[in-house]
Design an enzyme around this catalytic site. Structure first.
Site, mmCIF file in Angstrom:
data_model
loop_
_atom_site.group_PDB
_atom_site.id
_atom_site.type_symbol
_atom_site.label_atom_id
_atom_site.label_comp_id
_atom_site.label_asym_id
_atom_site.label_seq_id
_atom_site.Cartn_x
_atom_site.Cartn_y
_atom_site.Cartn_z
ATOM 1 N N TYR A 164 1.026 -1.105 0.043
ATOM 2 C CA TYR A 164 0.204 -0.051 -0.096
ATOM 3 C C TYR A 164 0.779 1.419 -0.078
ATOM 4 O O TYR A 164 0.682 2.172 -0.777
ATOM 5 C CB TYR A 164 -0.902 0.032 1.206
ATOM 6 C CG TYR A 164 -1.743 1.208 1.398
ATOM 7 C CD1 TYR A 164 -2.970 1.225 0.850
ATOM 8 C CD2 TYR A 164 -1.395 2.131 2.364
ATOM 9 C CE1 TYR A 164 -3.817 2.344 0.886
ATOM 10 C CE2 TYR A 164 -2.401 3.317 2.850
ATOM 11 C CZ TYR A 164 -3.669 3.236 2.120
ATOM 12 O OH TYR A 164 -4.355 4.216 2.271
ATOM 13 N N LYS A 168 0.981 4.267 -2.909
ATOM 14 C CA LYS A 168 0.755 5.551 -2.666
ATOM 15 C C LYS A 168 1.921 6.457 -2.917
ATOM 16 O O LYS A 168 1.493 7.707 -3.289
ATOM 17 C CB LYS A 168 0.312 5.641 -1.117
ATOM 18 C CG LYS A 168 -1.074 4.910 -0.825
ATOM 19 C CD LYS A 168 -2.169 5.606 -1.948
ATOM 20 C CE LYS A 168 -3.541 5.010 -1.327
ATOM 21 N NZ LYS A 168 -4.522 5.461 -2.095
#
Length: 304
Positions: A164, A168
């Protein structure tokens, strides 16, 4: 109905729940026609259903707005293109895209499998690219438009969400690249790092000291989609909104540099780097260290 986005057409991915839903409703409430995209999956990316996207469209229509649902997977090129094509075929143009779609598969790096890495990066990072790719071609011809990617404070790093976090961080670089490459065509690109109560934030492995609601994030996104933001030259930026807090992140730049007379060697670097170039401390690492110290202090027996 407001008029902050009157006459605009906006596509929102991940718009069936949470922040995406709030953005779709907020944009519609300010006069935009909205393409509501959501593959309808659970937090880990399983069990797709079109019902969530269609449900948001019904909410918008019930409030007097205009919207259409697209239940495509934006981690595919065809899915990202279909979101844009739906906007153009239905409404004749596309003024803004907001890429909120995302999933989580949490695991420590040393235990993370390919099956836990690939879907998260595909949904967040590639899913932003596929929509940006199709939308930027339309906006370049229009000589106007806004791209908005969704990042996270976890782009600084994460204890147990390396997939993640990496995605990002990639979104921020993608947004900055879009801002640089599309500025001459009148197209802006920005990123939002929200802190809000959603089903994804419930899985953050750290306590969130500052947190707001999805509607707070929607207000910022509506502004970034507006002509006001365009007139004020807002592009290439990363903003955080957490309840009453609104913040901008620094642009990456060199902090310190040193130059050698002749060539560097490992020995010379070992002698020179610590006292001259040094380090830029990681705030997250310092916070983890403080938490560990506090935990140890709490585990010590009381003095007699």
């Amino acid at each position: 109905m407001g008029n902050f986005l009157a006459g605009k057409v906006v596509a929102v991915t991940g718009a069936g729940r949470g922040i995406g839903r709030a953005v779709a409703l907020g944009a519609a409430a300010e006069g935009a026609k909205v393409v509501v995209n959501d593959y309808g999956v659970s937090v880990d990316g399983a069990s797709p259903t079109s019902e969530v996207a269609e449900g948001v469209v019904k909410e918008i229509e019930a409030a007097g707005g205009d919207a259409v649902a697209v239940a495509d997977d934006v981690s595919t090129m065809a899915g990202g293109a279909r979101v844009v094509e739906t906007a153009v075929s239905t409404y004749g143009r596309l003024d803004g895209v907001v890429c909120v779609a995302g999933i989580l598969r949490e695991r420590m790096l040393f235990n993370m499998s390919e099956e836990e890495w690939d879907p998260v990066v595909a949904t967040h990072l590639k899913g932003t690219f596929t929509v940006f790719r199709a939308a930027s071609a339309v906006m370049r011809k229009q000589r106007a438009g806004t791209l908005i990617g969704f990042t996270s404070g976890n782009h600084q790093g994460s204890v147990s969400q390396a997939n993640y976090s990496a995605a990002k961080g990639g979104i921020i670089s993608l947004v900055r690249s879009a801002a640089l490459g599309l500025n001459k065509y009148g197209v802006s690109a920005n990123a939002v790092a929200p802190v809000a109560r959603t089903r994804m934030s419930a899985n953050v492995p750290m306590e969130l000291a500052e947190i707001g609601e999805p509607e707070d994030v929607a207000a910022l996104v509506v502004y970034l989609l507006s002509d006001r933001a365009r007139e004020q030259g807002i592009t290439g930026q990363v903003y955080t909104i957490a309840g009453p807090k609104l913040a901008v992140w620094a642009q990456p730049r060199e902090l310190r540099a040193a130059y050698a007379e002749g060539s560097w060697t490992p020995e010379r670097i070992a002698e020179f780097l610590p006292g001259s170039v040094g380090v830029d401390p990681m705030p997250m690492l310092e916070r983890l260290a403080a938490m560990e110290r506090a935990a140890k202090e709490g585990a010590r027996p009381n003095a007699q």
